[in-house]
Design a protein around this motif. Structure first.
Motif, short mmCIF file in Angstrom:
data_model
loop_
_atom_site.label_atom_id
_atom_site.label_comp_id
_atom_site.label_asym_id
_atom_site.label_seq_id
_atom_site.Cartn_x
_atom_site.Cartn_y
_atom_site.Cartn_z
N PHE A 1 -9.51 1.35 7.37
CA PHE A 1 -10.15 0.69 5.85
C PHE A 1 -9.98 -0.70 5.88
O PHE A 1 -8.87 -1.17 6.57
CB PHE A 1 -9.56 1.36 4.75
N PHE B 1 1.13 -1.22 0.03
CA PHE B 1 0.02 -0.02 0.05
C PHE B 1 0.89 1.21 0.09
O PHE B 1 1.91 1.27 0.80
CB PHE B 1 -0.91 -0.07 1.32
N THR C 1 -10.58 -4.59 1.55
CA THR C 1 -11.46 -4.23 0.24
C THR C 1 -11.50 -2.74 0.10
O THR C 1 -12.06 -2.24 -0.97
CB THR C 1 -12.81 -4.84 0.00
N GLY C 2 -11.05 -1.64 1.24
CA GLY C 2 -11.03 -0.34 0.83
C GLY C 2 -12.07 0.26 1.36
O GLY C 2 -12.24 1.58 0.83
N ASP C 3 -12.96 -0.20 2.18
CA ASP C 3 -14.12 0.20 2.69
C ASP C 3 -13.71 1.09 4.20
O ASP C 3 -13.11 0.19 4.88
CB ASP C 3 -15.38 -0.61 3.03
N GLN C 4 -14.19 2.35 4.36
CA GLN C 4 -13.95 3.00 5.59
C GLN C 4 -14.96 2.20 6.78
O GLN C 4 -16.06 2.04 6.73
CB GLN C 4 -14.22 4.32 5.58
N PHE D 1 -6.88 1.94 -4.01
CA PHE D 1 -7.35 1.41 -3.23
C PHE D 1 -8.43 2.02 -2.21
O PHE D 1 -9.46 1.63 -1.97
CB PHE D 1 -6.32 0.89 -1.94
N ALA D 2 -7.95 3.17 -2.15
CA ALA D 2 -9.09 4.35 -1.56
C ALA D 2 -8.82 5.48 -1.84
O ALA D 2 -7.70 6.02 -2.28
CB ALA D 2 -9.11 4.04 0.02
N ARG E 1 -4.98 9.89 -2.83
CA ARG E 1 -5.37 8.51 -3.20
C ARG E 1 -4.31 7.56 -2.37
O ARG E 1 -3.11 7.93 -2.26
CB ARG E 1 -5.10 8.22 -4.56
N HIS F 1 -6.38 -4.59 7.83
CA HIS F 1 -6.88 -3.55 7.71
C HIS F 1 -5.78 -2.35 7.81
O HIS F 1 -4.76 -2.47 8.21
CB HIS F 1 -7.79 -3.03 8.81
#
Length: 295
Positions: A222, A163, A225-228, A190-191, A171, A208
């Motif tokens: 996160f 990452f 899968t990139g969700d907060q 990723f996010a 980003r 995470h």
């Protein structure tokens, strides 16, 4: 420590505290004050405070620090890397960064012990900042050369995903990573942050990603899968980096800065520039140790 509210960890306030890392061999927290060119070494107490035991001065800026098993430090200076041996002697490497306004910024060690570091240029808008992998012979291999501001780095628990942060574009990227060779796969997003700018990052044992948000007064978590999935409020606008520390790696160390704060903002946020700690209920991943200078 309150599990949801950060503890003020240091009595000192720093202009640009960054790059915290846990040294598991000597059980200490290391971090830099970039523009002062210093590396701080501190002891993490059971109450979440960090007592500074040593301040090490380097010849110019100190963008990031990493440590070897033997206690050697590698520090990203302005244009070159510095190595401080266990006896305290500092050696300068060759210039790897060009440009009067450009300097090394954040850096971290990969699962195989290589040091990676990126660049920043605050003299004007730039989309040519780089992320570099430092080879055993001291040369640099370019991983990215199209960044606005290369920042935080972290790896997944299996070492197979890297990452990386591009702060100016808000980003966080992810790509496949081969620890044996240092080779990387195609980069993908990723996010993307909507408020504030991503800065330093770290990963936890559940894979995470924790992100310090510059200008956002918070740390975000996160999912893989990139969700907060979580947000920690920090009483300082410019949150610069995060790392897990302590023998159990259960303490999140958060660095902040006073850089770019107006007098009014600084007065409203008097704890800016301090370090904070938090026990978030999840452990971090062990810090990778730098493999040292080739003999």
């Amino acid at each position: 420590m309150n599990p949801t509210e950060p503890t003020v960890a240091t009595a000192q306030s720093y202009f640009l505290a960054e790059g915290p890392t846990w040294d598991p061999v000597r059980e200490r927290v290391l971090w830099v004050d970039i523009m002062a060119g210093t590396v701080q070494s501190g002891v993490l107490g059971p109450d979440g405070t960090i007592a500074v035991e040593e301040v090490i001065q380097f010849p110019d800026t100190a963008g990031a620090v990493a440590v070897s098993a033997g206690g050697e430090l590698i520090v990203a200076g302005r244009h070159r890397l510095y190595v401080r041996d266990a006896a305290g002697s500092i050696t300068a490497g060759p210039a790897l960064v060009e440009g009067e306004g450009r300097r090394f910024n954040d850096g971290k060690v990969d699962p195989a012990g290589r040091f990676l570091a990126g660049t920043i240029d605050k003299s004007g808008p730039s989309v040519v900042e780089k992320l570099l992998r430092i080879e055993e012979d001291g040369s640099a291999t370019v991983i990215d050369d199209d960044l606005t501001l290369s920042n935080g780095l972290a790896w997944s628990s299996d070492g197979r995903r890297l990452f990386s942060v591009d702060t100016g574009s808000s980003r966080i990227f992810v790509r496949d990573y081969d620890a044996a060779t240092g080779d990387t796969g195609p980069r993908r997003v990723f996010a993307t942050l909507q408020d504030g700018f991503p800065d330093g990052i770290t990963t936890d044992a559940e894979d995470h990603v924790w992100v310090a948000v510059w200008g956002g007064a918070c740390v975000l978590r996160f999912s893989p899968t990139g969700d907060q999935v979580d947000r920690v409020e920090v009483p300082a606008p410019h949150v610069s980096s995060v790392a897990f520390a302590g023998p159990a790696l259960d303490t999140l160390v958060i660095t902040t800065a006073t850089e770019e704060l107006s007098e009014e903002d600084a007065a409203r946020h008097p704890l800016s520039g301090r370090l904070f700690t938090l026990r978030p209920g999840v452990a971090g991943l062990p810090s990778h140790l730098w493999r040292g200078v080739a003999s």
